[in-house]
Design an enzyme around this catalytic site. Sequence first.
Site, PDB file in Angstrom:
ATOM      1  N   ARG A 239      15.484  19.091 -20.655  1.00  0.00           N
ATOM      2  CA  ARG A 239      16.264  18.875 -19.430  1.00  0.00           C
ATOM      3  C   ARG A 239      17.398  19.893 -19.403  1.00  0.00           C
ATOM      4  O   ARG A 239      18.016  20.165 -20.431  1.00  0.00           O
ATOM      5  CB  ARG A 239      16.862  17.449 -19.385  1.00  0.00           C
ATOM      6  N   ASP A 263      12.495  26.462 -19.487  1.00  0.00           N
ATOM      7  CA  ASP A 263      11.657  25.916 -18.416  1.00  0.00           C
ATOM      8  C   ASP A 263      12.512  25.010 -17.531  1.00  0.00           C
ATOM      9  O   ASP A 263      12.099  24.643 -16.432  1.00  0.00           O
ATOM     10  CB  ASP A 263      10.496  25.109 -19.021  1.00  0.00           C
ATOM     11  N   GLU A 268      18.508  23.822 -11.557  1.00  0.00           N
ATOM     12  CA  GLU A 268      17.126  23.866 -11.055  1.00  0.00           C
ATOM     13  C   GLU A 268      16.829  22.961  -9.856  1.00  0.00           C
ATOM     14  O   GLU A 268      15.873  23.218  -9.115  1.00  0.00           O
ATOM     15  CB  GLU A 268      16.143  23.545 -12.183  1.00  0.00           C
ATOM     16  N   HIS A 300      10.147  24.718 -14.419  1.00  0.00           N
ATOM     17  CA  HIS A 300       9.716  23.353 -14.732  1.00  0.00           C
ATOM     18  C   HIS A 300       8.188  23.191 -14.632  1.00  0.00           C
ATOM     19  O   HIS A 300       7.692  22.305 -13.939  1.00  0.00           O
ATOM     20  CB  HIS A 300      10.423  22.354 -13.809  1.00  0.00           C
TER      21      HIS A 300
HETATM   22  P1  NAI Z   1       9.956  10.772 -26.358  1.00  0.00           P
HETATM   23  O1  NAI Z   1      10.716   9.595 -25.869  1.00  0.00           O
HETATM   24  O2  NAI Z   1       8.585  10.577 -26.930  1.00  0.00           O
HETATM   25  O3  NAI Z   1      10.823  11.554 -27.487  1.00  0.00           O
HETATM   26  C1  NAI Z   1      12.179  11.799 -27.378  1.00  0.00           C
HETATM   27  C2  NAI Z   1      12.758  11.884 -28.790  1.00  0.00           C
HETATM   28  O4  NAI Z   1      14.127  12.255 -28.693  1.00  0.00           O
HETATM   29  C3  NAI Z   1      12.700  10.539 -29.546  1.00  0.00           C
HETATM   30  O5  NAI Z   1      12.133  10.721 -30.828  1.00  0.00           O
HETATM   31  C4  NAI Z   1      14.175  10.120 -29.630  1.00  0.00           C
HETATM   32  O6  NAI Z   1      14.486   9.389 -30.817  1.00  0.00           O
HETATM   33  C5  NAI Z   1      14.846  11.492 -29.643  1.00  0.00           C
HETATM   34  N1  NAI Z   1      16.263  11.397 -29.333  1.00  0.00           N
HETATM   35  C6  NAI Z   1      16.901  10.534 -28.497  1.00  0.00           C
HETATM   36  N2  NAI Z   1      18.229  10.756 -28.519  1.00  0.00           N
HETATM   37  C7  NAI Z   1      18.429  11.792 -29.374  1.00  0.00           C
HETATM   38  C8  NAI Z   1      19.599  12.467 -29.831  1.00  0.00           C
HETATM   39  N3  NAI Z   1      20.821  12.104 -29.412  1.00  0.00           N
HETATM   40  N4  NAI Z   1      19.440  13.500 -30.702  1.00  0.00           N
HETATM   41  C9  NAI Z   1      18.202  13.833 -31.151  1.00  0.00           C
HETATM   42  N5  NAI Z   1      17.068  13.216 -30.779  1.00  0.00           N
HETATM   43  C10 NAI Z   1      17.188  12.208 -29.889  1.00  0.00           C
HETATM   44  O7  NAI Z   1       9.932  11.794 -25.150  1.00  0.00           O
HETATM   45  P2  NAI Z   1       8.893  12.994 -24.895  1.00  0.00           P
HETATM   46  O8  NAI Z   1       7.722  12.486 -24.119  1.00  0.00           O
HETATM   47  O9  NAI Z   1       8.656  13.728 -26.167  1.00  0.00           O
HETATM   48  O10 NAI Z   1       9.743  13.919 -23.886  1.00  0.00           O
HETATM   49  C11 NAI Z   1      10.906  14.602 -24.337  1.00  0.00           C
HETATM   50  C12 NAI Z   1      11.601  15.208 -23.120  1.00  0.00           C
HETATM   51  O11 NAI Z   1      10.793  16.253 -22.559  1.00  0.00           O
HETATM   52  C13 NAI Z   1      11.797  14.239 -21.948  1.00  0.00           C
HETATM   53  O12 NAI Z   1      12.993  13.479 -22.123  1.00  0.00           O
HETATM   54  C14 NAI Z   1      11.888  15.147 -20.774  1.00  0.00           C
HETATM   55  O13 NAI Z   1      13.266  15.452 -20.592  1.00  0.00           O
HETATM   56  C15 NAI Z   1      11.159  16.422 -21.212  1.00  0.00           C
HETATM   57  N6  NAI Z   1       9.936  16.683 -20.408  1.00  0.00           N
HETATM   58  C16 NAI Z   1       9.808  17.934 -19.834  1.00  0.00           C
HETATM   59  C17 NAI Z   1       8.682  18.261 -19.072  1.00  0.00           C
HETATM   60  C18 NAI Z   1       8.513  19.630 -18.460  1.00  0.00           C
HETATM   61  O14 NAI Z   1       7.632  19.793 -17.589  1.00  0.00           O
HETATM   62  N7  NAI Z   1       9.254  20.645 -18.859  1.00  0.00           N
HETATM   63  C19 NAI Z   1       7.624  17.244 -18.823  1.00  0.00           C
HETATM   64  C20 NAI Z   1       7.822  15.996 -19.532  1.00  0.00           C
HETATM   65  C21 NAI Z   1       8.958  15.732 -20.281  1.00  0.00           C
END
Ligand code: NAI
Length: 335
Positions: A239, A263, A268, A300
């Site tokens: 993000r 990305d 954005e 994105h």
């Molecule tokens: P997820 O929920 O599986 O993993 C997120 C991880 O971040 C978890 O292991 C959590 O413990 C960790 N986390 C939370 N707070 C934290 C902190 N303060 N410091 C370090 N780690 C922390 O989520 P997923 O599916 O892996 O997605 C991650 C991110 O990717 C989403 O939040 C979204 O922002 C982004 N995303 C981007 C896309 C794109 O097209 N560029 C598409 C889909 C998601």
Amino acid sequence: MKILFYDTKSYDKKSFDETLQNFPTPGGMELRIEYTKSDLDPRTAALAEGFDAVCGFVSSDVCAETLTILSRKGIRLILMRCAGFNNVDLDKAKELGISVMRVPGYSPEAVAEHAMALALGANRRLHKAYNKVRENDFSLSGLMGINFYEKCAGIIGTGKIGAAMCRICHGFGMRVIAYDVYKNEALKDFVEYVSLDELLRQSDLISLHCPLTDDTYHLINIETIRKMKDGVIFVNTSRGALVKTEDLIEGIRLHKFAGVGLDVYEEETNNVFEDRSDEILEHSTTARLLSFPNVMITSHQGFFTREALSAIANTTLQNAVDFTCGKESHNYVEA
Ligand code: NAI
């Protein structure tokens, strides 16, 4: 069930139509979709007259006003075809008895592979190299990169996407370290968890995969940038607001980064999926970022693979079926 599908792009229609063709529905249940290019907001909510459900996306404005209009039109279900639901007023939805469902994880590898593509692209200046050769400039000046093999990858956030990125980096022969508030047991054989400071200090490649929360807002700022190795490659596919853009620009001007791949970026919202090539973008930090030779930006598109779109379509249609059949599902989101 009749679904009105908002904010339709041609690729959405193609992927949902293809999925719908052979989608198994119980007991002759009929699923029908009508598409509109308009995004869902208070001005367009009234279009849902005669439908049972609406399907929205990341930029839909599903605020209290939108929900009130949808409710009056008889809508009982909102199908978000994305993971995020920060744009839905869940309290209001609950008050009005409207259910909200989403697609929690569609293809972590899609985003992780794009993160690695940005890391490689920025490292080898592929965005520059491509244009140079098109201009018959076959010189290599400005294109030197580093090997990733035997370097250290630092992954911040090791959920679904971060874990996929860890596996990719491991496959490149990199040492993989990670920082997360929770350890992912599935990675214990090849990932070492360290403190954030240690990760910043040791990593040759840093990739962000944590969500945007109050704790992670501007996680990458001039303080954390100063702690990074000189010549680090930095990638953000998570993000935009995880990174304080002004500070990133300062870090680039201090020659901190060998490459930066983004990305997502703070500005954005007005750009994503729009063609603004005719406009003069005043006061744009994105334009400033793009002026640096070692920065590569995409709009994105991390999620944008055939597999991910097909998974989104399948899960969204299954959500519609589960709702109709009163079946339990983890894909409901509630206040
Ligand atoms: P997820 O929920 O599986 O993993 C997120 C991880 O971040 C978890 O292991 C959590 O413990 C960790 N986390 C939370 N707070 C934290 C902190 N303060 N410091 C370090 N780690 C922390 O989520 P997923 O599916 O892996 O997605 C991650 C991110 O990717 C989403 O939040 C979204 O922002 C982004 N995303 C981007 C896309 C794109 O097209 N560029 C598409 C889909 C998601």
